[in-house]
Write a protein that holds these residues in place. Structure first.
Motif, PDB file in Angstrom:
ATOM      1  N   GLN A  28     -18.358   3.345  -4.078  1.00 54.22           N
ATOM      2  CA  GLN A  28     -17.640   2.264  -4.734  1.00 54.22           C
ATOM      3  C   GLN A  28     -17.736   2.416  -6.249  1.00 54.22           C
ATOM      4  O   GLN A  28     -18.779   2.761  -6.790  1.00 54.22           O
ATOM      5  CB  GLN A  28     -18.223   0.906  -4.326  1.00 54.22           C
ATOM      6  CG  GLN A  28     -18.243   0.658  -2.830  1.00 54.22           C
ATOM      7  CD  GLN A  28     -16.859   0.487  -2.257  1.00 54.22           C
ATOM      8  OE1 GLN A  28     -16.017  -0.196  -2.828  1.00 54.22           O
ATOM      9  NE2 GLN A  28     -16.613   1.110  -1.118  1.00 54.22           N
TER      10      GLN A  28
ATOM     11  N   ASP B 199      -4.834  -4.910  -5.065  1.00 53.71           N
ATOM     12  CA  ASP B 199      -6.184  -5.432  -4.925  1.00 53.71           C
ATOM     13  C   ASP B 199      -6.109  -6.943  -4.758  1.00 53.71           C
ATOM     14  O   ASP B 199      -5.743  -7.656  -5.704  1.00 53.71           O
ATOM     15  CB  ASP B 199      -7.006  -5.077  -6.161  1.00 53.71           C
ATOM     16  CG  ASP B 199      -8.454  -5.525  -6.054  1.00 53.71           C
ATOM     17  OD1 ASP B 199      -8.823  -6.096  -5.008  1.00 53.71           O
ATOM     18  OD2 ASP B 199      -9.214  -5.314  -7.016  1.00 53.71           O
TER      19      ASP B 199
ATOM     20  N   ARG C 177       0.855  -1.191   0.000  1.00 55.29           N
ATOM     21  CA  ARG C 177       0.000   0.000   0.000  1.00 55.29           C
ATOM     22  C   ARG C 177       0.891   1.240   0.000  1.00 55.29           C
ATOM     23  O   ARG C 177       1.924   1.281   0.668  1.00 55.29           O
ATOM     24  CB  ARG C 177      -0.901   0.009   1.241  1.00 55.29           C
ATOM     25  CG  ARG C 177      -1.669   1.312   1.453  1.00 55.29           C
ATOM     26  CD  ARG C 177      -2.480   1.245   2.743  1.00 55.29           C
ATOM     27  NE  ARG C 177      -2.988   2.550   3.139  1.00 55.29           N
ATOM     28  CZ  ARG C 177      -3.620   2.787   4.294  1.00 55.29           C
ATOM     29  NH1 ARG C 177      -3.820   1.788   5.139  1.00 55.29           N
ATOM     30  NH2 ARG C 177      -4.041   4.007   4.591  1.00 55.29           N
TER      31      ARG C 177
ATOM     32  N   ARG D 240      -6.503  -1.027  -5.769  1.00 55.61           N
ATOM     33  CA  ARG D 240      -7.592  -0.267  -5.159  1.00 55.61           C
ATOM     34  C   ARG D 240      -7.088   1.151  -4.922  1.00 55.61           C
ATOM     35  O   ARG D 240      -5.973   1.345  -4.444  1.00 55.61           O
ATOM     36  CB  ARG D 240      -7.993  -0.853  -3.811  1.00 55.61           C
ATOM     37  CG  ARG D 240      -8.393  -2.280  -3.792  1.00 55.61           C
ATOM     38  CD  ARG D 240      -8.453  -2.777  -2.350  1.00 55.61           C
ATOM     39  NE  ARG D 240      -9.436  -2.071  -1.541  1.00 55.61           N
ATOM     40  CZ  ARG D 240      -9.457  -2.074  -0.200  1.00 55.61           C
ATOM     41  NH1 ARG D 240      -8.539  -2.750   0.464  1.00 55.61           N
ATOM     42  NH2 ARG D 240     -10.375  -1.409   0.456  1.00 55.61           N
ATOM     43  N   GLN D 241      -7.906   2.136  -5.232  1.00 52.04           N
ATOM     44  CA  GLN D 241      -7.566   3.522  -4.949  1.00 52.04           C
ATOM     45  C   GLN D 241      -8.674   4.150  -4.129  1.00 52.04           C
ATOM     46  O   GLN D 241      -9.859   3.995  -4.444  1.00 52.04           O
ATOM     47  CB  GLN D 241      -7.345   4.309  -6.245  1.00 52.04           C
ATOM     48  CG  GLN D 241      -6.074   3.912  -6.974  1.00 52.04           C
ATOM     49  CD  GLN D 241      -5.753   4.821  -8.141  1.00 52.04           C
ATOM     50  OE1 GLN D 241      -6.638   5.362  -8.792  1.00 52.04           O
ATOM     51  NE2 GLN D 241      -4.476   4.999  -8.422  1.00 52.04           N
ATOM     52  N   TRP D 242      -8.277   4.845  -3.055  1.00 53.29           N
ATOM     53  CA  TRP D 242      -9.241   5.498  -2.181  1.00 53.29           C
ATOM     54  C   TRP D 242      -8.867   6.958  -2.041  1.00 53.29           C
ATOM     55  O   TRP D 242      -7.711   7.297  -1.786  1.00 53.29           O
ATOM     56  CB  TRP D 242      -9.260   4.834  -0.810  1.00 53.29           C
ATOM     57  CG  TRP D 242     -10.166   5.516   0.178  1.00 53.29           C
ATOM     58  CD1 TRP D 242     -11.533   5.555   0.145  1.00 53.29           C
ATOM     59  CD2 TRP D 242      -9.775   6.269   1.327  1.00 53.29           C
ATOM     60  NE1 TRP D 242     -12.007   6.276   1.217  1.00 53.29           N
ATOM     61  CE2 TRP D 242     -10.949   6.730   1.959  1.00 53.29           C
ATOM     62  CE3 TRP D 242      -8.538   6.588   1.888  1.00 53.29           C
ATOM     63  CZ2 TRP D 242     -10.931   7.495   3.115  1.00 53.29           C
ATOM     64  CZ3 TRP D 242      -8.518   7.364   3.043  1.00 53.29           C
ATOM     65  CH2 TRP D 242      -9.704   7.806   3.640  1.00 53.29           C
TER      66      TRP D 242
ATOM     67  N   ALA E 154     -18.321   5.184   1.859  1.00 57.83           N
ATOM     68  CA  ALA E 154     -17.435   5.406   0.719  1.00 57.83           C
ATOM     69  C   ALA E 154     -18.098   4.940  -0.581  1.00 57.83           C
ATOM     70  O   ALA E 154     -18.670   3.849  -0.649  1.00 57.83           O
ATOM     71  CB  ALA E 154     -16.127   4.653   0.920  1.00 57.83           C
TER      72      ALA E 154
ATOM     73  N   SER F 247     -14.195   8.029  -1.782  1.00 63.04           N
ATOM     74  CA  SER F 247     -14.566   7.070  -2.816  1.00 63.04           C
ATOM     75  C   SER F 247     -13.468   6.036  -3.000  1.00 63.04           C
ATOM     76  O   SER F 247     -12.284   6.331  -2.834  1.00 63.04           O
ATOM     77  CB  SER F 247     -14.812   7.792  -4.151  1.00 63.04           C
ATOM     78  OG  SER F 247     -13.627   8.431  -4.596  1.00 63.04           O
ATOM     79  N   GLU F 248     -13.875   4.814  -3.334  1.00 60.04           N
ATOM     80  CA  GLU F 248     -12.933   3.743  -3.638  1.00 60.04           C
ATOM     81  C   GLU F 248     -13.156   3.297  -5.073  1.00 60.04           C
ATOM     82  O   GLU F 248     -14.286   3.065  -5.507  1.00 60.04           O
ATOM     83  CB  GLU F 248     -13.129   2.551  -2.705  1.00 60.04           C
ATOM     84  CG  GLU F 248     -12.164   1.402  -3.028  1.00 60.04           C
ATOM     85  CD  GLU F 248     -12.477   0.141  -2.236  1.00 60.04           C
ATOM     86  OE1 GLU F 248     -11.585  -0.716  -2.125  1.00 60.04           O
ATOM     87  OE2 GLU F 248     -13.615   0.016  -1.763  1.00 60.04           O
ATOM     88  N   THR F 249     -12.043   3.189  -5.817  1.00 56.36           N
ATOM     89  CA  THR F 249     -12.110   2.766  -7.213  1.00 56.36           C
ATOM     90  C   THR F 249     -11.166   1.596  -7.409  1.00 56.36           C
ATOM     91  O   THR F 249     -10.014   1.629  -6.978  1.00 56.36           O
ATOM     92  CB  THR F 249     -11.706   3.906  -8.162  1.00 56.36           C
ATOM     93  OG1 THR F 249     -12.527   5.038  -7.909  1.00 56.36           O
ATOM     94  CG2 THR F 249     -11.869   3.482  -9.614  1.00 56.36           C
ATOM     95  N   LYS F 250     -11.657   0.556  -8.071  1.00 57.38           N
ATOM     96  CA  LYS F 250     -10.823  -0.580  -8.419  1.00 57.38           C
ATOM     97  C   LYS F 250     -10.401  -0.442  -9.872  1.00 57.38           C
ATOM     98  O   LYS F 250     -11.241  -0.291 -10.761  1.00 57.38           O
ATOM     99  CB  LYS F 250     -11.564  -1.893  -8.183  1.00 57.38           C
ATOM    100  CG  LYS F 250     -11.831  -2.170  -6.703  1.00 57.38           C
ATOM    101  CD  LYS F 250     -12.352  -3.572  -6.478  1.00 57.38           C
ATOM    102  CE  LYS F 250     -12.523  -3.868  -4.987  1.00 57.38           C
ATOM    103  NZ  LYS F 250     -12.958  -5.255  -4.737  1.00 57.38           N
TER     104      LYS F 250
ATOM    105  N   LEU G 209     -12.759   0.322   4.696  1.00 57.14           N
ATOM    106  CA  LEU G 209     -13.185   1.700   4.515  1.00 57.14           C
ATOM    107  C   LEU G 209     -14.559   1.928   5.138  1.00 57.14           C
ATOM    108  O   LEU G 209     -15.309   0.982   5.401  1.00 57.14           O
ATOM    109  CB  LEU G 209     -13.230   2.038   3.022  1.00 57.14           C
ATOM    110  CG  LEU G 209     -11.917   1.833   2.255  1.00 57.14           C
ATOM    111  CD1 LEU G 209     -12.082   2.228   0.797  1.00 57.14           C
ATOM    112  CD2 LEU G 209     -10.786   2.617   2.896  1.00 57.14           C
TER     113      LEU G 209
END
Length: 269
Positions: free
Chosen positions: A225, A89, A74, A98-100, A223, A106-109, A219
């Motif tokens: 997704q 991820d 991380r 994974r980005q937060w 948040a 917000s979390e984006t894969k 998280l």
């Protein structure tokens, strides 16, 4: 007191320059955590069509990094108003992340496009060093550098000078922690430059195994997704195959084989 401690003479290292490089290559399984400062002056223009990831190539960035293995890590970019997390991820099969975003909650894969713009995790010393020295040629010169104290450790140093006079890289200076071989600092100089174009070093470092709760944070339930397979600018260029690229550029042949794997709309010479 910190200034006095930092000014203490550093004992000469017993590692040879070749040993420094070899140890850095083998350091991928060394667990650690710490604070890193990345200084870059590549002068990438701030264009609206380019993602924010290019900003790390022109300025100073501080990141916190935790590393267990190549599939469990991380890195958090520290901003003026929060942090931006990028982490491996565990559910991805293609090296996705994974980005937060603290600001956006917000979390984006993200899936791995193969060819992409650099992220902060690419430029922490261990990652950057292993990537750069993997391109070493047997004709490149490796010379010893004076030991340097970095993040409380006495780093053993090596200077790498490309043998090809056409290289835009003049030299690469590398320091590693002698016991583990973990890269502590790497400075990349353009040919003829007195200051590094990219310098990345640990400000603080602990050679410990990060906890699983840090590597895989839970998280908040609020948040947002999201999942994004949209490529960045570099990946878009690579996906284009409408224009045939030449087999040579000047006196340089186009790379083929494993070194060029995944390159379609982009050629490397």
């Amino acid at each position: 007191m910190p200034a006095l401690l930092a000014a203490r003479p550093v004992a000469a290292s017993t590692m040879s320059a070749s040993d420094v490089v070899a140890a850095a290559i083998k350091s991928a399984e060394v667990p650690h955590q710490g604070l890193v400062e990345i200084n870059a002056s590549l002068g990438i223009p701030d264009l609206p069509i380019v993602s924010d990831e290019t900003k790390i190539l022109s300025g100073t960035t501080r990141v916190r990094t935790w590393w267990l293995t190549q599939t469990s890590w991380r890195t958090d970019t520290i901003t003026a108003t929060g942090q931006e997390m990028t982490a491996a991820d565990p559910g991805s099969t293609d090296g996705g992340v994974r980005q937060w975003s603290f600001e956006n909650n917000s979390e984006t894969k993200l899936s791995n496009p193969g060819v992409r713009l650099p992220r902060a995790d690419d430029l922490v010393p261990p990652q950057a060093a292993r990537r750069l020295i993997s391109w070493l040629d047997s004709s490149d010169r490796i010379m010893p550098l004076a030991a340097r104290r970095i993040a409380g450790y006495n780093g053993a140093g090596a200077e790498i000078v490309p043998s090809d006079p056409r290289s835009s890289v003049g030299r690469v200076d590398l320091w590693v922690e002698p016991r583990t071989g973990l890269p502590l600092e790497i400075d990349v100089y353009a040919r003829g430059a007195e200051r590094p174009s990219i310098s990345t070093r640990f400000l603080d470092l602990d050679l410990v195994q990060p906890s699983s709760s840090v590597l895989n944070p839970v998280l908040v339930t609020t948040a947002e997704q999201d999942s994004n397979a949209e490529p960045d600018l570099l990946a878009r260029l690579n996906s284009s195959d409408g224009v045939p690229l030449p087999s040579s550029l000047g006196t340089l042949a186009r790379l083929t084989g494993p070194a060029a794997a995944g390159l379609n709309g982009i050629a490397t010479y």
